[in-house]
Design a protein around this motif. Sequence first.
Motif, PDB file in Angstrom:
ATOM      1  N   ILE A  50     -20.739  58.700 114.824  1.00 26.79           N
ATOM      2  CA  ILE A  50     -19.781  58.955 115.903  1.00 26.79           C
ATOM      3  C   ILE A  50     -18.365  58.991 115.348  1.00 26.79           C
ATOM      4  O   ILE A  50     -18.042  58.316 114.374  1.00 26.79           O
ATOM      5  N   CYS A  82     -26.919  57.874 115.575  1.00 27.94           N
ATOM      6  CA  CYS A  82     -26.129  59.062 115.258  1.00 27.94           C
ATOM      7  C   CYS A  82     -24.730  58.651 114.792  1.00 27.94           C
ATOM      8  O   CYS A  82     -24.195  57.638 115.240  1.00 27.94           O
ATOM      9  N   CYS A 141     -24.576  62.739 120.319  1.00 23.95           N
ATOM     10  CA  CYS A 141     -26.011  62.956 120.544  1.00 23.95           C
ATOM     11  C   CYS A 141     -26.414  62.734 122.002  1.00 23.95           C
ATOM     12  O   CYS A 141     -27.041  63.588 122.616  1.00 23.95           O
ATOM     13  N   CYS A 144     -20.364  59.257 121.241  1.00 22.08           N
ATOM     14  CA  CYS A 144     -21.467  59.706 120.388  1.00 22.08           C
ATOM     15  C   CYS A 144     -21.891  61.097 120.845  1.00 22.08           C
ATOM     16  O   CYS A 144     -22.214  61.294 122.019  1.00 22.08           O
ATOM     17  N   HIS A 147     -27.378  53.325 119.711  1.00 20.18           N
ATOM     18  CA  HIS A 147     -28.502  53.849 120.498  1.00 20.18           C
ATOM     19  C   HIS A 147     -29.629  54.279 119.559  1.00 20.18           C
ATOM     20  O   HIS A 147     -30.624  53.581 119.416  1.00 20.18           O
ATOM     21  N   LYS A 161     -19.675  53.140 112.118  1.00 17.51           N
ATOM     22  CA  LYS A 161     -19.692  54.538 112.578  1.00 17.51           C
ATOM     23  C   LYS A 161     -21.038  54.920 113.181  1.00 17.51           C
ATOM     24  O   LYS A 161     -21.192  55.998 113.747  1.00 17.51           O
ATOM     25  N   CYS A 178     -23.981  54.834 115.794  1.00 20.69           N
ATOM     26  CA  CYS A 178     -24.208  54.522 117.203  1.00 20.69           C
ATOM     27  C   CYS A 178     -25.354  53.528 117.345  1.00 20.69           C
ATOM     28  O   CYS A 178     -26.368  53.602 116.638  1.00 20.69           O
ATOM     29  N   SER A 231     -23.219  58.292 124.508  1.00 21.17           N
ATOM     30  CA  SER A 231     -22.845  56.882 124.603  1.00 21.17           C
ATOM     31  C   SER A 231     -21.357  56.769 124.284  1.00 21.17           C
ATOM     32  O   SER A 231     -20.871  57.360 123.320  1.00 21.17           O
ATOM     33  N   THR A 232     -20.644  55.997 125.095  1.00 19.87           N
ATOM     34  CA  THR A 232     -19.192  55.895 124.967  1.00 19.87           C
ATOM     35  C   THR A 232     -18.798  54.434 124.780  1.00 19.87           C
ATOM     36  O   THR A 232     -19.279  53.556 125.504  1.00 19.87           O
TER      37      THR A 232
END
Length: 350
Positions: free
Chosen positions: A283, A281, A297, A295, A278, A274, A276, A300-301
Amino acid sequence: MTDENPNLPAVSGHEGHDEVVAEPIPDPGIEPHELRITDIDPQAADRVERQVATMFALAGLLALGSCVAYFAIPRDSVLEFGPLTGNANNLVIGLCLGLGLFLIGAGAIQWAKKLMVDTEIAEDRHDAFSSPAQKADIIEGFQQGVAESGFTRRKLIRRSLIGAMGLLGLPAIVLLRDLGPLPGRSLYNTIWAKGIRVVNDVTLRPIKPSDLVVGQLVNAAPANLAPMQEESAVEYQNAKAKASVIVVRIAPDKIQAPAGRENWGIDGILCYSKICTHVGCPISLYEQQTHHVLCPCHQSTFDLADGAKVVFGPAARPLPQLPLAVDAEGYLVAQSGFTEPVGPSFWERG
């Protein structure tokens, strides 16, 4: 009947009569410039220069003092002022940095008021677009301002200011230590292991494949997480931050499993971290038709139907996938722990 100049604007009067404005208000202009004592007395100017340089030098010493206080004053020491108490380490560091910044500001004000050229000028308004000639004038004006400020001429002020600003960067570097330890290998291991059941993170009920329908996403956790809450709240939160997962069910014909992961799902049920990749965070914003999870924040997908690969945003790698199986009672369990670090990318990951 009176004669009126038709070229002058008429202004409505209080009694319905028109009043004629004789002429516009004249431009008052700029008041005559008055010399300061530092403009006529070189000794006074030198005295102010020493004052400004002293402020800048003290600011640099206070910056160094904050670094010394960080290491010299125990973290658990307390200062008491009658009914008020506070952490001595934080208080001294804050006072040193605050006074240092104040002295730099005060010195800059004193420098500007007493030593820089204070002649007022008027400039006509002009179009926002600047012609090459105007740009040249701007550059020339900037260079003239530098010369009039005395920055290049008054070496004592220049050197003390540069020194103070440089030293103020040291506390920022020292305080980086308070960000905590480097990740090391802490993100390589979670409490997931072979045979650990997947439970709903709210109800803590184990999940069966029949509990999920195509298009559904559930936030989940390992079954061995809940008992940790009674032992240590800190350890519980640390474990949960790394072990939280999302479980999604996708039509099997829509899934493109990466090589070697063909048996990591159960009838279209997949499980991913769960967190992210990056900056970490959580998601769970899921779009059923595209199988994309977002995400919140930094947007980001990830495409959950294609190994959670990144399809948009700043994330640099896919979400780690947890291999699933079904135990003897028909509940979803982990085949093993994560095979790669969870959470954000970091330089020690390799």
